[in-house]
Every structure is written in structure tokens, then in C-alpha cells.
Design a protein around this motif. Structure first.
Motif, PDB file in Angstrom:
ATOM      1  N   VAL A  63     -56.836 -16.087   3.607  1.00 14.98           N
ATOM      2  CA  VAL A  63     -56.832 -17.281   3.473  1.00 14.98           C
ATOM      3  C   VAL A  63     -56.284 -17.541   3.022  1.00 14.98           C
ATOM      4  CG1 VAL A  63     -57.759 -19.118   3.958  1.00 14.98           C
ATOM      5  CG2 VAL A  63     -58.335 -17.555   5.664  1.00 14.98           C
ATOM      6  N   THR A  64     -56.831 -16.978   1.933  1.00 17.45           N
ATOM      7  CA  THR A  64     -56.117 -16.783   0.296  1.00 17.45           C
ATOM      8  C   THR A  64     -55.010 -16.797   0.291  1.00 17.45           C
ATOM      9  OG1 THR A  64     -58.564 -17.452  -0.960  1.00 17.45           O
ATOM     10  CG2 THR A  64     -56.635 -17.341  -2.209  1.00 17.45           C
ATOM     11  N   ILE A  65     -54.245 -15.565   0.718  1.00 17.40           N
ATOM     12  CA  ILE A  65     -52.989 -15.128   0.885  1.00 17.40           C
ATOM     13  C   ILE A  65     -52.365 -16.006   1.311  1.00 17.40           C
ATOM     14  CG2 ILE A  65     -51.583 -12.898   1.082  1.00 17.40           C
ATOM     15  CD1 ILE A  65     -54.149 -11.104   0.790  1.00 17.40           C
ATOM     16  N   PHE A  66     -52.487 -16.644   2.277  1.00 18.44           N
ATOM     17  CA  PHE A  66     -51.932 -17.167   3.424  1.00 18.44           C
ATOM     18  C   PHE A  66     -51.326 -19.425   2.405  1.00 18.44           C
ATOM     19  CE2 PHE A  66     -51.392 -20.579   6.219  1.00 18.44           C
ATOM     20  CZ  PHE A  66     -50.306 -20.519   7.034  1.00 18.44           C
ATOM     21  N   VAL A  67     -52.626 -19.236   2.078  1.00 18.87           N
ATOM     22  CA  VAL A  67     -52.185 -20.749   0.998  1.00 18.87           C
ATOM     23  C   VAL A  67     -50.850 -20.112   0.633  1.00 18.87           C
ATOM     24  CG1 VAL A  67     -53.406 -22.209  -0.225  1.00 18.87           C
ATOM     25  CG2 VAL A  67     -54.364 -21.389   2.127  1.00 18.87           C
ATOM     26  N   LEU A  68     -51.573 -19.046  -0.791  1.00 23.74           N
ATOM     27  CA  LEU A  68     -50.654 -18.758  -1.908  1.00 23.74           C
ATOM     28  C   LEU A  68     -49.149 -18.406  -1.652  1.00 23.74           C
ATOM     29  CD1 LEU A  68     -53.244 -16.215  -3.642  1.00 23.74           C
ATOM     30  CD2 LEU A  68     -52.558 -18.414  -4.790  1.00 23.74           C
ATOM     31  N   TYR A  69     -48.948 -17.770  -0.585  1.00 19.42           N
ATOM     32  CA  TYR A  69     -47.998 -17.725  -0.197  1.00 19.42           C
ATOM     33  C   TYR A  69     -46.831 -18.925   0.585  1.00 19.42           C
ATOM     34  CZ  TYR A  69     -44.177 -15.384   3.149  1.00 19.42           C
ATOM     35  OH  TYR A  69     -43.582 -14.913   3.121  1.00 19.42           O
ATOM     36  N   GLN A  70     -47.503 -20.128   1.024  1.00 16.53           N
ATOM     37  CA  GLN A  70     -47.144 -21.255   0.903  1.00 16.53           C
ATOM     38  C   GLN A  70     -46.515 -21.946  -0.185  1.00 16.53           C
ATOM     39  OE1 GLN A  70     -46.695 -21.401   4.495  1.00 16.53           O
ATOM     40  NE2 GLN A  70     -47.192 -20.080   4.704  1.00 16.53           N
ATOM     41  N   LEU A  71     -47.831 -21.996  -1.184  1.00 14.48           N
ATOM     42  CA  LEU A  71     -47.600 -23.169  -2.179  1.00 14.48           C
ATOM     43  C   LEU A  71     -46.637 -21.649  -2.967  1.00 14.48           C
ATOM     44  CD1 LEU A  71     -51.621 -22.840  -3.534  1.00 14.48           C
ATOM     45  CD2 LEU A  71     -49.740 -24.892  -2.728  1.00 14.48           C
ATOM     46  N   LEU A  72     -46.189 -20.969  -2.800  1.00 18.39           N
ATOM     47  CA  LEU A  72     -44.854 -20.018  -3.877  1.00 18.39           C
ATOM     48  C   LEU A  72     -44.026 -20.501  -3.037  1.00 18.39           C
ATOM     49  CD1 LEU A  72     -46.260 -16.385  -4.378  1.00 18.39           C
ATOM     50  CD2 LEU A  72     -45.759 -18.029  -6.289  1.00 18.39           C
ATOM     51  N   ASN A  73     -43.655 -20.271  -1.626  1.00 19.62           N
ATOM     52  CA  ASN A  73     -42.862 -20.896  -0.885  1.00 19.62           C
ATOM     53  C   ASN A  73     -42.414 -22.535  -1.803  1.00 19.62           C
ATOM     54  OD1 ASN A  73     -42.192 -18.969   0.954  1.00 19.62           O
ATOM     55  ND2 ASN A  73     -43.432 -19.342   2.501  1.00 19.62           N
ATOM     56  N   TYR A  74     -43.585 -23.181  -1.774  1.00 19.26           N
ATOM     57  CA  TYR A  74     -42.566 -25.042  -1.430  1.00 19.26           C
ATOM     58  C   TYR A  74     -42.158 -25.494  -3.107  1.00 19.26           C
ATOM     59  CZ  TYR A  74     -43.951 -25.824   2.871  1.00 19.26           C
ATOM     60  OH  TYR A  74     -43.429 -25.890   4.646  1.00 19.26           O
ATOM     61  N   THR A  75     -43.401 -24.522  -4.237  1.00 19.41           N
ATOM     62  CA  THR A  75     -43.077 -23.678  -5.281  1.00 19.41           C
ATOM     63  C   THR A  75     -41.757 -23.935  -5.787  1.00 19.41           C
ATOM     64  OG1 THR A  75     -46.071 -24.337  -6.071  1.00 19.41           O
ATOM     65  CG2 THR A  75     -44.028 -23.268  -7.913  1.00 19.41           C
ATOM     66  N   ALA A  76     -41.351 -22.609  -5.077  1.00 24.70           N
ATOM     67  CA  ALA A  76     -40.051 -22.036  -5.216  1.00 24.70           C
ATOM     68  C   ALA A  76     -38.589 -23.920  -5.167  1.00 24.70           C
ATOM     69  CB  ALA A  76     -40.211 -20.960  -4.689  1.00 24.70           C
ATOM     70  N   LEU A  77     -39.241 -23.840  -3.559  1.00 24.75           N
ATOM     71  CA  LEU A  77     -38.393 -24.508  -3.750  1.00 24.75           C
ATOM     72  C   LEU A  77     -38.222 -26.126  -4.406  1.00 24.75           C
ATOM     73  CD1 LEU A  77     -39.010 -25.327   0.346  1.00 24.75           C
ATOM     74  CD2 LEU A  77     -36.529 -24.101  -0.774  1.00 24.75           C
ATOM     75  N   ALA A  78     -39.083 -26.471  -4.731  1.00 23.45           N
ATOM     76  CA  ALA A  78     -39.072 -27.545  -5.479  1.00 23.45           C
ATOM     77  C   ALA A  78     -38.665 -26.955  -6.867  1.00 23.45           C
ATOM     78  CB  ALA A  78     -40.805 -27.924  -6.134  1.00 23.45           C
ATOM     79  N   VAL A  79     -38.713 -25.951  -7.992  1.00 29.43           N
ATOM     80  CA  VAL A  79     -38.400 -25.161  -9.368  1.00 29.43           C
ATOM     81  C   VAL A  79     -36.606 -25.393  -9.085  1.00 29.43           C
ATOM     82  CG1 VAL A  79     -38.661 -23.885 -10.640  1.00 29.43           C
ATOM     83  CG2 VAL A  79     -40.833 -25.424  -9.790  1.00 29.43           C
ATOM     84  N   THR A  80     -36.800 -24.554  -8.812  1.00 28.01           N
ATOM     85  CA  THR A  80     -34.999 -24.263  -8.264  1.00 28.01           C
ATOM     86  C   THR A  80     -34.000 -25.190  -7.868  1.00 28.01           C
ATOM     87  OG1 THR A  80     -35.625 -23.101  -5.905  1.00 28.01           O
ATOM     88  CG2 THR A  80     -35.850 -21.256  -8.306  1.00 28.01           C
ATOM     89  N   SER A  81     -34.981 -26.150  -6.950  1.00 32.32           N
ATOM     90  CA  SER A  81     -34.276 -27.417  -6.745  1.00 32.32           C
ATOM     91  C   SER A  81     -33.571 -28.096  -8.063  1.00 32.32           C
ATOM     92  CB  SER A  81     -34.317 -28.652  -6.050  1.00 32.32           C
ATOM     93  OG  SER A  81     -35.622 -29.065  -6.171  1.00 32.32           O
ATOM     94  N   LEU A  82     -34.376 -27.691  -9.402  1.00 31.41           N
ATOM     95  CA  LEU A  82     -34.360 -28.979 -10.530  1.00 31.41           C
ATOM     96  C   LEU A  82     -33.216 -28.150 -10.901  1.00 31.41           C
ATOM     97  CD1 LEU A  82     -37.790 -30.112 -11.208  1.00 31.41           C
ATOM     98  CD2 LEU A  82     -36.296 -31.071  -9.990  1.00 31.41           C
ATOM     99  N   LEU A  83     -32.321 -27.136 -11.075  1.00 26.23           N
ATOM    100  CA  LEU A  83     -32.011 -25.318 -12.057  1.00 26.23           C
ATOM    101  C   LEU A  83     -30.413 -26.177 -11.536  1.00 26.23           C
ATOM    102  CD1 LEU A  83     -34.269 -22.324 -11.298  1.00 26.23           C
ATOM    103  CD2 LEU A  83     -34.069 -23.969 -13.383  1.00 26.23           C
ATOM    104  N   PRO A  84     -29.875 -26.037 -12.339  1.00 29.35           N
ATOM    105  CA  PRO A  84     -28.091 -26.597 -12.016  1.00 29.35           C
ATOM    106  C   PRO A  84     -27.914 -25.315 -11.144  1.00 29.35           C
ATOM    107  CG  PRO A  84     -28.910 -27.561 -13.894  1.00 29.35           C
ATOM    108  CD  PRO A  84     -30.134 -26.547 -13.717  1.00 29.35           C
ATOM    109  N   SER A  85     -28.321 -23.956 -12.273  1.00 26.54           N
ATOM    110  CA  SER A  85     -27.578 -22.081 -12.029  1.00 26.54           C
ATOM    111  C   SER A  85     -28.234 -22.248  -9.547  1.00 26.54           C
ATOM    112  CB  SER A  85     -28.242 -21.546 -12.449  1.00 26.54           C
ATOM    113  OG  SER A  85     -29.170 -21.135 -11.829  1.00 26.54           O
ATOM    114  N   THR A  86     -28.583 -22.823  -9.389  1.00 29.25           N
ATOM    115  CA  THR A  86     -29.071 -23.004  -8.104  1.00 29.25           C
ATOM    116  C   THR A  86     -29.330 -24.126  -7.448  1.00 29.25           C
ATOM    117  OG1 THR A  86     -31.659 -24.156  -7.648  1.00 29.25           O
ATOM    118  CG2 THR A  86     -31.470 -21.513  -8.748  1.00 29.25           C
ATOM    119  N   ARG A  87     -28.172 -24.839  -7.431  1.00 25.79           N
ATOM    120  CA  ARG A  87     -27.739 -25.749  -7.042  1.00 25.79           C
ATOM    121  C   ARG A  87     -26.307 -25.401  -6.239  1.00 25.79           C
ATOM    122  NH1 ARG A  87     -28.273 -30.541 -11.371  1.00 25.79           N
ATOM    123  NH2 ARG A  87     -31.492 -30.735 -10.978  1.00 25.79           N
TER     124      ARG A  87
END
Length: 319
Positions: free
Chosen positions: A289-313
Motif C-alpha cells: 500500500v505504501t509503494i502504491f501511494v508513493l508511486y502515485q505521489l511521485l507521478n503527480y510530484t513529477a508533473l507539478a515540478v516539471t511543469s515549472l521547468l522551462p526546459s520541459t515545456r
């Protein structure tokens, strides 16, 4: 969008724009949603029976567990930097954020939305035709699928060889090593056929094909080694055979067609299977259950953080 020669300017666009066109329509969409809700409801019901307090008390506390999780998550984007450098013949240095966003899109939005994003991103930055970019993306998807399918088949055969009691009436044991060996030869033959006829299927040469396939096999192997290590840190009482069994099931589920949310299906399997593993089922269930939650958190954190990077736009030429 069209431009006007030297007056063209880069305009940021939503990399998720095309996702609506790829989304299933009508009853298919509702069927997928109903299936997902059903699996999620089952998981919540089973975890409620186990006890949320009990699960909380059995959560992994070793820091290495979480370090290994992020490391395993990073293997795919890191490998794809090398893979697309080879396939497209361009330098992909400094694109970890782009590949991380591609992975998160595929995991959290809709299948292949990551490929759409990478196509749009690369088209604005490299002097490559849309056809070459699309061909490279297609080649990578096919090779990744072939490598994963072969690993799933080989892992299933190895598991049945190690524990033939998994098959009723010990079918594998009666079949003997010769039959399994012949099946392994068949797998190799299929791979050779793909290699021989690659020119009709793939848009890359034989040398690059071989290197990219090797990278995919290495990526899959390293990911599951790190994953098994993580599991062993989380539940030290687990055995190598248990981890190999769970990895094999995960590989097989990943190859099942037409199933949405395979991660939820796998989690539901582990929750039910935990009682017959020989380890404390609460420890195993809490860990997954922890792994599943971590996996989802990583996905959405990656989306949020990379949306702020000029190099990924994503930027396209146009007004």
C-alpha cells in the motif's frame, strides 16, 4: 499552427491537449471507470477488514526503502535518455526532467500521452521531421513491449520450474526440462525473426536495434533488482522465491490487454495473496500500500515540478 517566416515565435502549448482525442468515448469510458472503481472499492474494503491502524503500525520505517523506491522509479527516464539519443541521433543530455514528465504522463493521465508530449517537445527543439520522430517513438514502444513480454514469459517459466506445484497435477514437472527448453528456443526464434525482418517493422538499423533492446533488458533487470531489494528492506522476513513470484505476477499483469489500472489489480492481488506467503501478511500489505501511494505521489510530484521547468515545456512555432 502556422508561422510567418522570421516573425515566428515560440508559443507554449498544453502538452496534454491531444489527450482528449485518445480518450475512450461513451460506454467504453464508463466501463473503464466502473472497473477501476470496483477494484479500488475492493481494496478499501479488504484494508478496512485488516484494520487501518494495523497497517499504519506496519509501515516501512527504514530510509533505504524510500531511497530505493525513487532510484527504481528513475531507471526508466534515465534509460530513455540513452535510447532516444540512439534512435533519433541527437544529444539528449540534460533531458532527465523531460523523460520524468513523459513517464508521469503515461502513468497518471492516459497511456501514450507521454509519447505525444515527447513528440511535441522534440519537434520544437530538433531539426527532425515529424515522421522520423513518430517512427522513433513507435520503435521504442515496440521494443519496450517485446522486451517486457519476453521477460514476463521467461520469468513465468523460471517460476514454474522452481515451483511446479503452482500448476495443477505438477504439469510442468511431467513436461520435463526438454519441453521448457523447446519453449525457450521458440522465444529466441521469435526474437531472431523480429531482428531479421526489422527493416519492415522498425525504422532503425540493426546495430541500434540490438543496442536499444539490450538497454531495455538492462533497464527491466535493474528495475526489478532494485524493487526486490526495496521489498527485502521493507519486509526482511521475505524470501527470494517470494519476491521473484511477486515480480513475475507483476510482469504478467503488465502484459494483459484491455485492462485499465493494472497497478490497482496488482495491489488487489498482493492483498489477497499476502496470507499465504509465509510472512506477516500485515507487513506485506502495508508495504505494498505504501509503494502504491508513493508511486502515485511521485507521478503527480513529477508533473507539478516539471511543469515549472522551462526546459520541459512544449513550444511550437506559430502566432
Amino acid at each position: 499552427m502556422t508561422g510567418d517566416g522570421d516573425t515566428q515565435e515560440a508559443a507554449e502549448v498544453d502538452p496534454l491537449g491531444p489527450r482528449e482525442e485518445a480518450r475512450p468515448a461513451g460506454w467504453k469510458l464508463w466501463l473503464r471507470r466502473a472497473f477501476t472503481i470496483g477494484i479500488l472499492s475492493f481494496i478499501i474494503w479488504r484494508l478496512t477488514l485488516i484494520g487501518w491502524g494495523e497497517l499504519w503500525r506496519n509501515l516501512p520505517t527504514e530510509p533505504l526503502f524510500y531511497v530505493l523506491h525513487f532510484t527504481a522509479y528513475s531507471v526508466l527516464p534515465l534509460s530513455e535518455i540513452a535510447i532516444f539519443s540512439l534512435i533519433w541521433g541527437v544529444s539528449m543530455s540534460g533531458t532527465f526532467g523531460v523523460m520524468l514528465r513523459k513517464r508521469a504522463l503515461n502513468n497518471s493521465v492516459i497511456g501514450y500521452s507521454g509519447e505525444v508530449y515527447l513528440y511535441l517537445w522534440a519537434k520544437a527543439r530538433f531539426g527532425l521531421t515529424g515522421r522520423r520522430l513518430a517512427s522513433g517513438l513507435k520503435d521504442n514502444v515496440l521494443m519496450s513491449g517485446i522486451a517486457t513480454a519476453l521477460c514476463a514469459i521467461v520469468a513465468a517459466l523460471m517460476l514454474l520450474w522452481i515451483n511446479p506445484d503452482l500448476v495443477r497435477d505438477r504439469l510442468v514437472e511431467r513436461a520435463g526440462p526438454l519441453s521448457i527448453g523447446l519453449f525457450a528456443v521458440l522465444i529466441v526464434a521469435v526474437l531472431i525473426l523480429f531482428y531479421v525482418f526489422r527493416a519492415k517493422i522498425f525504422g532503425i538499423g540493426g546495430r541500434i536495434f540490438a543496442i536499444v533492446m539490450a538497454l531495455h533488458f538492462a533497464r527491466i533487470g535493474l528495475t526489478y533488482i532494485l524493487q526486490a531489494w526495496q521489498w527485502d528492506v521493507g519486509v526482511p522476513a521475505g524470501t527470494a522465491e517470494l519476491w521473484f513470484t511477486l515480480i513475475t505476477v507483476q510482469l504478467v499483469i503488465s502484459q494483459l490487454p484491455l485492462l485499465p489500472n493494472r497497478d490497482l489489480i496488482y495491489l488487489a492481488f498482493v492483498i489477497e495473496y499476502a496470507g499465504s506467503t509465509g510472512v506477516n501478511p500485515q507487513d506485506l500489505q502495508a508495504m505494498f500500500v505504501t509503494i502504491f501511494v508513493l508511486y502515485q505521489l511521485l507521478n503527480y510530484t513529477a508533473l507539478a515540478v516539471t511543469s515549472l521547468l522551462p526546459s520541459t515545456r512544449v513550444a511550437v512555432k506559430g502566432a
